[in-house]
Structures are given as structure tokens and as C-alpha cells.
Design an enzyme around this catalytic site. Structure first.
Site, PDB file in Angstrom:
ATOM      1  N   GLU A 129       0.892  -1.163   0.000  1.00 54.18           N
ATOM      2  CA  GLU A 129       0.000   0.000   0.000  1.00 54.18           C
ATOM      3  C   GLU A 129       0.924   1.204   0.000  1.00 54.18           C
ATOM      4  O   GLU A 129       1.555   1.524   1.006  1.00 54.18           O
ATOM      5  CB  GLU A 129      -0.930  -0.023   1.224  1.00 54.18           C
ATOM      6  CG  GLU A 129      -2.094   0.936   1.122  1.00 54.18           C
ATOM      7  CD  GLU A 129      -1.749   2.327   1.622  1.00 54.18           C
ATOM      8  OE1 GLU A 129      -1.487   3.211   0.755  1.00 54.18           O
ATOM      9  OE2 GLU A 129      -1.740   2.541   2.840  1.00 54.18           O
ATOM     10  N   CYS A 169      -2.039   9.002   2.690  1.00 56.53           N
ATOM     11  CA  CYS A 169      -1.890   8.511   1.317  1.00 56.53           C
ATOM     12  C   CYS A 169      -3.187   8.684   0.529  1.00 56.53           C
ATOM     13  O   CYS A 169      -3.159   8.904  -0.682  1.00 56.53           O
ATOM     14  CB  CYS A 169      -1.446   7.060   1.303  1.00 56.53           C
ATOM     15  SG  CYS A 169      -2.453   5.959   2.309  1.00 56.53           S
TER      16      CYS A 169
END
Length: 459
Positions: free
Chosen positions: A229, A263
Site C-alpha cells: 500500500e 496517502c
């Protein structure tokens, strides 16, 4: 790099932590592998689920204490830290309540005989985790793997050692045996050595694109599965029929939450030309109203960046963007005469495709504004990115929203709300944002052996 707790509000060193040597690493590997081979991992799942229930209860009862640790160590606003701790408790409870159902055998119809797929643990999972959600990132990897029977070894970020150490103690207090979860203060070279070890069967990383590429390559060289990720350059698209007041307020919060160090934060604001001026005006008002201050003060609405290095990187990025033609609409520099790592809430406009900023992820409170004429331009701009993590789309037309959601290349997309997370929803992206999923029923199946068993009747 050293493992240090430095308060980003004032850059004062609080504590330095001793790193772990190769002997500690071997002890962690031995304990994790022995536990994987034991009845703890191979036997009744309920013994593991009891630990997750207990962990959830412990974190729920210590929200204030744990939230303060996060806010002091990496600068997150105290209310956001409280929310992170509560979310961790929810994730632990979610897998405690649902793991048995997720991992039960799945029957398959077959002419060859009675057939099913069962889900078994595979061994030790090596996790490399970032600082921006110092408890949540750990819980995302710990909860599903503990439920499945895998052992977990974690290298956390060097600037959040107190959080790393605290989380390990919480897992132990919840009743997990030695080897179930081990925190190590180690180097990148030691991580590489751990990945090469035959007792390690999977690698999970949340972090930068560069780190992901290195770790994935190392895992692949040993034919081990990895999940990544990584970064994001998420869109926040506002169509001409959207509620602009709602969109502007939501957009501002989506960009500055955790000082923009998320993010899945909104980063590229793509606005229909018919409402661009109105949106920018109201969006700017929200930015200007932000109050910079101590993360522990509940009235603060914009905290510091996590470190002096983060501030230096963001400052350089904005300077380079401007040098290449971007215009500063508001903000644009570090906060002057302040000992902390504060950067002004910033809006950049007039960013062209040849500007490096067009493809970069800005990990801080910096928004980019783009204006489009129609849905076709929106989709083209949204997909013209190396990343594909999350995104938001604001419109009153749900049919149009469904069509656009299908066309936008991203792992997650939210309509009429900023990107979010929940235990029951899969989390992950495409392109350079990584691969694999965490959370939900998908997350728990990333590191299990989906073993086919076929019983054929005797002739």
C-alpha cells in the site's frame, strides 16, 4: 537511521531507543516459527479470537492515553488521534467477530468427488509500516494475521518508536503468546535478511513507492508473496451540480487532516469550470480559517508535519512547482519564527503537465486546483497519474456518479464524501499505489493457504 521520539510541535528530543541486533532478530524468527508450528496457530481459532476481543477492549478503555502518545510523537491533532485509537479497537473486534466466517471451508461442486477449499496459516509475515497512522497501520496487519494463525514481525518507522513499543505491549497484555507479534527496531539491511529467511512466508509494506519497489523485489527474488500500500495522488472531483458549500468544506478537511500526511488525502482538486470560481473562493476561506498550534490543544485545526525532514521535503516540492510555472493562490511556505514543523495550508493553481508537481505526491497541506470542461476531461485528467489509490466525486446525479466511478482508475472511490476507511471495507490501490488489499474479508485471505481438498469415493 536512529529510532527517536522527537515532538514535531517543538522539535525537542524526548527519547532515543536502542536498536535490535541480529541475535534479537533470530530470537524473533525462532519464536514466531515455533508458534506457527504449535497448536496456537494450527488449532482452535477461538483462542486467537479471544486475544483480539481483549485487545479491542484494552484500546477502547485507554483512548486518551494512547491518543496522547500519537499526538506527541508524530503531531496528529488529538481528536484525530482519538479517532485512530477507536478505529483500531473496531478493527480488532471486527476480525474477532468475523474471522471464523471468513475462513470457514468453501465447498465446490465437482465430478471428481467432495471438494472444498480450506484456509490455513502460512507462517511468519514480515511487515514494514509507516509513521502517519502509527497504531492503525499496525492493527491492519496484526488483526487479520493473528486471527488466521500467522506470526507477525514488524519494523515500524524510526520516528514513532514509542507507538511501536506501546502497541507490542498492548498485544502481549491482551494475551498473545511470545512470537505472535514482535516489534523490532532494525535497519533496512536487517529487513532484507528477514525477508530472505525461509521461515518468513509473506511481506506486507505500507510506505513510499521507492520502499515498496525495494521490498517487493526482495520478496519476489525469494518467491514470496507481498502486499503493498504505497503513495497516492487522489482526486477530489466537483461537478457543476454539486453542493459547493458541502464540497468546499469536505475538500478542505480532506486535504489538511493529519496535516495532509495521508496517502488517501485529497490532493488533486478537479473542478468543473462552471463552479470553479465559487469552489475556489469557499475552499480558500476554509484554508485561511485554519488555526496552527499545539496538537494537544483541541482548538488547533492544523498541526505540524511529522518531522523536520518532512517539512524540508514539502518546502522544496512547492518551490520547484512554482519554479516550473505553478501559481501560489494562498500559503506557499513554512511558518516563520516557529520551532515546530509547520507549513502553511497552501493552494497551487496553473500546474501544467510538464511541471514535476503534476505527477508528484505532496505529503502535506498543499492542494492542487485543476479546471475541466466536461466529464471526458475529468476522467482523462484523473487517470493521467502514476498512482491509483483513492478518490472522491461530488455530484447530485447518482447515475452519472456510477458511470464516472467505473471509468476512474483507482482502488477506492467515494461519492459525496472524502475518502475514508472502515474495518469492513477493502483498502488498497492500483498502478504505483501498490497491490493487494487490507481490511474486510479480502484482507484476511491475502496471507493464507487456500488449500483444495478433494475426497474421491473408493472404487
Amino acid at each position: 537511521m536512529p529510532y527517536q521520539t522527537i515532538n514535531p510541535f517543538n522539535n525537542k528530543l524526548i527519547k532515543e531507543y536502542q536498536t535490535h541486533n541480529d541475535q534479537h532478530v533470530e530470537q524473533a524468527l525462532s519464536a514466531g516459527h515455533a508458534l506457527y508450528k504449535s497448536d496456537w496457530a494450527q488449532g482452535d481459532m477461538q483462542q486467537r479470537l479471544k486475544v483480539l476481543h481483549k485487545l479491542s477492549d484494552i484500546m477502547s478503555s485507554r483512548v486518551e492515553e494512547l491518543a496522547k502518545i500519537v499526538s506527541v510523537e508524530m503531531g496528529k491533532l488529538i481528536e484525530q488521534s482519538r479517532d485512530e485509537v477507536k478505529l483500531c479497537a473496531e478493527i480488532a473486534k471486527y476480525y474477532a467477530d468475523n474471522a471464523e466466517e471468513f475462513l470457514k471451508p468453501v465447498p465446490y461442486k465437482s465430478s471428481l468427488g467432495e471438494a472444498w477449499v480450506e484456509h490455513s496459516p502460512i507462517g511468519i509475515i514480515m511487515a514494514v509500516e509507516p509513521w502517519n497512522f502509527p497504531f492503525y497501520q499496525l492493527m491492519r496487519v496484526l488483526a487479520p494475521n493473528l486471527a488466521a494463525g500467522n506470526s507477525v514481525i514488524v519494523k515500524h518507522a524510526g520516528i514513532v518508536p514509542h507507538c511501536a513499543e506501546t502497541f507490542e505491549k498492548l498485544v502481549s497484555e491482551a494475551g498473545a503468546p511470545k512470537g505472535a507479534y514482535t516489534n523490532l527496531f532494525i535497519s533496512q539491511d536487517q529487513v532484507a535478511d528477514i525477508i530472505e529467511d525461509d521461515r518468513v512466508q509473506g511481506v506486507a509494506l505500507t510506505g513510499s513507492e521507492k520502499a515498496g519497489a525495494v521490498v517487493a523485489a526482495k520478496a519476489a527474488s525469494k518467491l514470496k508473496k507481498s502486499t503493498l500500500e504505497l503513495g497516492g495522488n487522489d482526486i477530489f472531483a466537483v461537478l457543476e451540480d454539486a453542493d459547493i458549500d458541502h464540497a468546499a468544506k469536505a475538500g478542505a478537511q480532506a486535504r489538511v487532516a493529519n496535516a495532509g500526511q495521508v496517502c488517501t488525502a485529497a490532493k488533486r482538486f478537479i473542478i468543473h469550470e462552471k463552479v470553479a470560481d465559487e469552489f475556489l473562493k469557499k475552499f480558500t476561506e476554509h484554508f485561511k480559517a485554519l488555526k496552527i498550534g499545539d496538537p494537544l490543544d483541541s482548538s488547533t485545526t492544523l498541526g505540524p508535519l511529522s518531522s523536520a525532514d518532512a517539512l524540508k521535503t514539502l518546502t522544496k516540492q512547492v518551490e520547484q512547482a512554482v519554479k516550473n510555472g505553478a501559481k501560489v493562490h494562498v500559503g506557499g511556505k513554512a511558518v516563520a519564527n516557529n520551532p515546530g514543523n509547520f507549513y502553511e495550508a497552501t493552494i497551487l493553481t496553473h500546474i501544467t503537465r510538464d511541471n514535476p508537481a503534476y505527477f508528484e505526491e505532496f505529503f502535506g497541506p498543499v492542494a492542487q486546483i485543476y479546471v475541466v470542461k466536461n466529464d471526458e476531461e475529468l476522467v482523462k485528467l484523473a487517470n493521467d497519474s502514476n498512482y491509483g489509490l483513492g478518490g472522491s466525486l461530488f455530484t447530485k446525479d447518482m447515475k452519472r456518479a456510477r458511470k464516472l466511478a467505473t471509468q476512474i482508475e483507482t482502488g477506492m472511490l467515494y461519492v459525496n464524501s472524502p475518502s475514508d476507511t472502515a474495518p469492513e471495507l477493502p483498502f488498497g490501490g492500483v498502478k504505483r499505489s501498490g497491490f493487494g488489499r487490507e481490511l474486510s474479508d479480502l484482507g484476511i485471505k491475502e496471507f493464507v493457504n487456500q488449500k483444495l481438498v478433494v475426497l474421491t469415493a473408493k472404487s
